[in-house]
Design a protein around this motif. Structure first.
Motif, PDB file in Angstrom:
ATOM      1  N   PHE A   1      26.154 127.750   1.661  1.00 48.58           N
ATOM      2  CA  PHE A   1      26.038 126.370   2.122  1.00 48.58           C
ATOM      3  C   PHE A   1      27.364 125.859   2.647  1.00 48.58           C
ATOM      4  CE2 PHE A   1      22.063 124.089   0.599  1.00 48.58           C
ATOM      5  CZ  PHE A   1      21.294 125.229   0.700  1.00 48.58           C
TER       6      PHE A   1
ATOM      7  N   MET B   1      28.254 127.362   5.794  1.00 47.49           N
ATOM      8  CA  MET B   1      27.435 126.806   6.877  1.00 47.49           C
ATOM      9  C   MET B   1      27.973 125.461   7.338  1.00 47.49           C
ATOM     10  SD  MET B   1      24.654 127.858   8.264  1.00 47.49           S
ATOM     11  CE  MET B   1      22.997 128.142   7.760  1.00 47.49           C
ATOM     12  N   ILE B   2      28.379 124.643   6.360  1.00 47.16           N
ATOM     13  CA  ILE B   2      28.734 123.270   6.719  1.00 47.16           C
ATOM     14  C   ILE B   2      30.148 123.187   7.281  1.00 47.16           C
ATOM     15  CG2 ILE B   2      29.154 120.978   5.738  1.00 47.16           C
ATOM     16  CD1 ILE B   2      26.742 121.579   3.900  1.00 47.16           C
ATOM     17  N   ILE B   3      31.087 123.900   6.695  1.00 48.55           N
ATOM     18  CA  ILE B   3      32.452 123.706   7.216  1.00 48.55           C
ATOM     19  C   ILE B   3      32.719 124.542   8.454  1.00 48.55           C
ATOM     20  CG2 ILE B   3      33.459 123.024   4.990  1.00 48.55           C
ATOM     21  CD1 ILE B   3      34.676 125.808   4.864  1.00 48.55           C
ATOM     22  N   ASN B   4      31.956 125.575   8.642  1.00 46.00           N
ATOM     23  CA  ASN B   4      32.145 126.327   9.881  1.00 46.00           C
ATOM     24  C   ASN B   4      31.345 125.633  10.963  1.00 46.00           C
ATOM     25  OD1 ASN B   4      32.119 128.496  11.852  1.00 46.00           O
ATOM     26  ND2 ASN B   4      30.010 128.765  11.107  1.00 46.00           N
ATOM     27  N   ARG B   5      32.007 125.214  12.072  1.00 47.78           N
ATOM     28  CA  ARG B   5      31.240 124.448  13.053  1.00 47.78           C
ATOM     29  C   ARG B   5      31.072 125.179  14.358  1.00 47.78           C
ATOM     30  NH1 ARG B   5      34.691 119.138  13.316  1.00 47.78           N
ATOM     31  NH2 ARG B   5      32.669 118.458  14.007  1.00 47.78           N
TER      32      ARG B   5
ATOM     33  N   MET C   1      27.339 131.815  10.803  1.00 46.43           N
ATOM     34  CA  MET C   1      26.166 131.094  10.324  1.00 46.43           C
ATOM     35  C   MET C   1      25.047 132.052   9.954  1.00 46.43           C
ATOM     36  SD  MET C   1      25.684 127.783  12.645  1.00 46.43           S
ATOM     37  CE  MET C   1      26.917 126.527  12.695  1.00 46.43           C
TER      38      MET C   1
ATOM     39  N   ILE D   1      21.894 133.471   1.741  1.00 42.06           N
ATOM     40  CA  ILE D   1      20.906 132.688   0.999  1.00 42.06           C
ATOM     41  C   ILE D   1      19.727 133.566   0.624  1.00 42.06           C
ATOM     42  CG2 ILE D   1      19.352 130.708   1.116  1.00 42.06           C
ATOM     43  CD1 ILE D   1      21.342 129.478   3.093  1.00 42.06           C
TER      44      ILE D   1
ATOM     45  N   LEU E   1      26.732 124.363  22.758  1.00 43.68           N
ATOM     46  CA  LEU E   1      25.314 124.045  22.989  1.00 43.68           C
ATOM     47  C   LEU E   1      25.130 122.537  22.837  1.00 43.68           C
ATOM     48  CD1 LEU E   1      23.662 126.861  20.892  1.00 43.68           C
ATOM     49  CD2 LEU E   1      23.942 126.784  23.348  1.00 43.68           C
ATOM     50  N   VAL E   2      25.397 121.809  23.915  1.00 40.01           N
ATOM     51  CA  VAL E   2      25.401 120.342  23.787  1.00 40.01           C
ATOM     52  C   VAL E   2      24.350 119.698  24.687  1.00 40.01           C
ATOM     53  CG1 VAL E   2      27.764 120.166  23.058  1.00 40.01           C
ATOM     54  CG2 VAL E   2      27.251 120.264  25.488  1.00 40.01           C
TER      55      VAL E   2
ATOM     56  N   ILE F   1      21.311 118.838  24.331  1.00 41.90           N
ATOM     57  CA  ILE F   1      20.404 117.817  23.807  1.00 41.90           C
ATOM     58  C   ILE F   1      21.157 116.701  23.099  1.00 41.90           C
ATOM     59  CG2 ILE F   1      18.414 119.350  23.557  1.00 41.90           C
ATOM     60  CD1 ILE F   1      19.143 119.317  20.511  1.00 41.90           C
ATOM     61  N   ARG F   2      22.469 116.673  23.237  1.00 42.83           N
ATOM     62  CA  ARG F   2      23.194 115.618  22.522  1.00 42.83           C
ATOM     63  C   ARG F   2      22.782 114.254  23.061  1.00 42.83           C
ATOM     64  NH1 ARG F   2      29.433 116.441  22.202  1.00 42.83           N
ATOM     65  NH2 ARG F   2      28.759 117.908  20.617  1.00 42.83           N
ATOM     66  N   GLY F   3      22.514 113.327  22.152  1.00 44.46           N
ATOM     67  CA  GLY F   3      21.989 112.023  22.580  1.00 44.46           C
ATOM     68  C   GLY F   3      23.069 111.089  23.082  1.00 44.46           C
TER      69      GLY F   3
END
Lengths: 654, 100
Positions: free
Chosen positions: B18, B21-25, B31, B38, B95-96, B98-100
């Protein structure tokens, strides 16, 4: 029995098959007209066969059940075909005229871009008309009635790219819709009270209907009167009676074969057919009969007079149709239903012939319709001229042409049975004057177009091809001889059986005896003693004097003729009233609805408030999409942990 | 004692995954490794509890998870190959769309 069944169905369904095949699959012109003419021919032959069977047999109606329309409890809703004397007569007329007009269209519609569409539509129309006549139940009647409106709509708007045609189209459909509305109400009442859709059950229940009354504004109204009135409104729109007649002259925007078939011979007679079919119901209501008579007589005189100031050849004949339909309505209103049918059939022949001759002239002059731009066509188009002349004589009621028999019978009946009141005298005088007006306007066309000086700029005009000449000649022959030939079927002791289930009242018997008496005593001798024939002949002579001998007469009396001309040209202001009162009112309503409903409610409230807020909200909410995978994952794991926590908490573990 | 060691191991494995997963961006391959971790921790649990309950179903389940994980990583690696062809990187921050 099996053969009869096949023949009965084939007499109606061949035009349907031909029309559908042509409309859906055929591309070539030649195949299209061959298929449709073949379909119509087969139908015509089947009807002749049926007619022979009927005449040689016991004269029992030939009934064939086709299907069960619906299986509701307490409602007998079968659809079937029934050929009784009335239906066979009408079907013979319709299929004969339709066949001739199919042949005529080959010549008339040549090189038209919508050739295949035209044949498909006109075949389908023939099917609808035959079905309307041959059906034996109210559902079939409704289907036929609505489909002839529909095909009339398609055919009036055949040249849909012309503005005037599209407008005429719309007008005809709208007015027919109004009548159909009343017609549907009448049908619903009839089905509700008879618990059946078959004609036979309706006829059997007529007395019950007459004894039932319905409260309208606290006045009890006999059901027969009410349904009769509703049917009459339907018939008024279809058969173009005052004040719903305004669509018929405009419908002349369609091609000429359409005018000949729909707006002279068949479709406009559907209203007369309907009233005659339910003559047994109308017979119960003296008031309604009087209304029908007065409206018919008014139309017969005043609508005919409009033709005197018209220059378009087709519109003149259309006005004449209005006037003749008035005569039929008078006969219906006086209880002489079989005489009305007699006139209907005779009228179909000579009116179709007149339209065909007019169409032939129009083709010859490259689509010129103004009679003052024709003239002197007798030498170049002798056959057309002769056919026009003969059918015009028939229309005027000159013996021994067929129009004479039917028209003279109507006038005799009117003289014998109109009530001795103001309205009675009005009716008789109106149709008598109509006899003077009819030859006046039709021979005005004849003298102007075929005789007199040449006014057209088309150089050499030649006679039309045989496809136009042949059907025209046949119809001309029919309009000479059909009256004398078919007269025995319409008078005599059996004549009353034509109209189904007519009650055996003394008035009707007396009427029939009177008709028998004048026919056995010689119709011509009777006619010579009456003013009607003198009026007809006088009309022909008068038109010869005014339009041929002294054409300067109209110009010399221009000053005092201006007022009637103004009235007639504006068609008594019916169009003005419709346009300025009804159309204005309804378009005002529509505009208000548009303003309140669309601009205020929808545009301002929904579009401005709701939709803008949705857009703003969506923009804000879309920020959730960060496109950082690890954030998504963090949210997912927190949510998962939360869910597990909640479920553990509620199951009592935590 | 053995039970708590094993459960703690699997918990540590999940938590590591976890956090990874979270700190690696950025790195998608890391990932994927985390996701596999898991799966593994779940497998450890299955195998241990199958032994604990004296029941073979847990081990069967573990075998099945290995198969599914293999298939899943094959699909994920294929997607990454495709992504590399398209963007010439396996950096997830690219991969941006779909960024709103």
């Amino acid at each position: 029995m099996q053969l009869i069944k096949i023949l009965t169905i084939s007499s109606v369904c061949w035009p349907l098959a031909a029309g559908l095949l042509t409309g859906l699959f055929v591309k070539s012109h030649r195949l299209a007209h061959r298929l449709c003419v073949l379909g119509m021919l087969l139908s015509f032959l089947s009807i002749i066969w049926l007619c022979i069977q009927f005449m040689s047999g016991s004269q029992q109606a030939i009934v064939v059940d086709l299907m069960q329309w619906s299986s509701l409890p307490n409602l007998n809703a079968k659809i079937g075909l029934c050929f009784d004397a009335f239906a066979i007569m009408m079907c013979l007329m319709v299929s004969a005229v339709a066949l001739l007009i199919h042949i005529y269209s080959i010549g008339y519609m040549q090189d038209d871009i919508g050739y295949v569409r035209f044949f498909s539509l006109i075949s389908l129309f023939s099917f609808a008309m035959l079905f309307l006549i041959a059906t034996n139940n109210l559902i079939g009647l409704f289907l036929g009635w609505e489909s002839i409106s529909l095909f009339s709509y398609f055919l009036i708007g055949f040249y849909y790219y012309k503005n005037r045609a599209a407008e005429a189209n719309f007008k005809a459909f709208l007015i027919n819709r109004f009548g159909d509305c009343a017609f549907c109400l009448g049908l619903a009442l009839l089905i509700y009270h008879c618990k059946s859709t078959a004609y036979a059950d309706v006829y059997a229940n007529i007395n019950l209907l007459a004894n039932t009354s319905l409260n309208i504004f606290n006045n009890p109204v006999q059901l027969t009167t009410l349904i009769g009135c509703l049917f009459f409104i339907g018939a008024m729109s279809k058969s173009a009676q005052i004040p719903l007649h305004i669509w018929l002259p405009d419908s002349m925007e369609g091609p000429t074969p359409v005018s000949a078939l729909l707006h002279a011979a068949t479709m406009v007679t559907a209203g007369v057919y309907l009233l005659a079919r339910f003559g047994s119901m109308i017979e119960f209501s003296a008031g309604l009969k009087l209304v029908i008579t007065v409206i018919g007589a008014t139309g017969a005189l005043f609508l005919g007079m409009m033709a005197l100031c018209e220059a378009d050849i087709k519109r003149i004949i259309a006005f004449s149709t209005l006037s003749q339909l008035g005569y039929m309505m008078v006969a219906i209103g006086l209880g002489a239903y079989h005489i009305a049918i007699f006139h209907l059939i005779m009228h179909a022949f000579f009116k179709a012939c007149l339209f065909m001759a007019a169409g032939s002239v129009i083709v010859g002059l490259h689509h010129e319709q103004n009679i003052f731009k024709m003239g002197g066509l007798w030498s170049s188009m002798p056959i057309t001229g002769l056919c026009f002349f003969l059918s015009a004589l028939s229309l005027s009621g000159i013996p021994p042409f067929s129009g004479f028999y039917s028209k003279d019978l109507i006038l005799s009946v009117a003289q014998a049975s109109t009530p001795a009141s103001f309205l009675g005298y009005y009716v008789y005088d109106a149709i008598l004057l109509g006899c003077l007006v009819t030859p006046l306007y039709i021979f005005r066309v004849y003298w102007t177009v075929f005789c007199g000086p040449e006014n057209h700029q088309h150089g050499e005009v030649c006679e039309s091809p045989w496809t136009i000449r042949f059907p025209m000649t046949i119809l001309a022959i029919l309009s000479i001889g059909a009256g004398a030939l078919t007269l025995p079927f319409f008078v005599g002791p059996d004549a009353l059986n034509i109209v189904p289930a007519l009650p055996d009242t003394s008035a009707i018997t007396r009427l029939n005896q009177f008709i028998n008496k004048i026919v056995t005593g010689g119709l011509l001798i009777h006619a010579l003693r009456e003013p009607a024939l003198a009026f007809s002949i006088g009309g022909v002579v008068l038109s010869w004097i005014i339009y041929k001998r002294k054409p300067q007469w109209t110009t010399r009396h221009q000053t005092w003729l201006a007022i009637p001309e103004y009235i007639l040209r504006n068609q008594y202001g019916f169009d003005w009233v419709y346009n300025n009162i009804i159309v204005t009112f309804f378009s005002g309503c529509a505009r208000t609805c548009q303003k309140v409903g669309e601009q205020y409610l929808i545009n301002r409230t929904i579009e401005n408030r709701v939709s803008q807020n949705i857009v703003i909200g969506a923009e804000k909410f879309s920020r959730v999409q960060t496109s950082y995978l690890n954030r998504y994952f963090a949210i997912m794991s927190v949510a998962l942990a939360g869910l597990i926590g909640i479920s553990l908490f509620y199951s009592g573990i935590l | 004692m053995l039970r708590s060691i094993i459960i703690l191991t699997s918990m540590m494995l999940v938590l590591t995954a976890f956090v990874g997963m979270i700190i690696n961006r950025r790195n998608l391959i890391v990932m994927l490794l985390c996701v596999e971790m898991i799966f593994l921790s779940a497998n450890i649990n299955f195998v241990y509890f199958s032994r604990f309950h004296q029941h073979v179903h847990g081990q069967v389940m573990a075998l099945m998870i290995i198969v599914v994980a293999a298939a899943e990583s094959a699909v994920a690696l294929a997607l990454m190959v495709l992504m590399y062809r398209q963007y010439h990187t396996v950096d997830s921050s690219k991969l941006v769309n779909i960024r709103g």
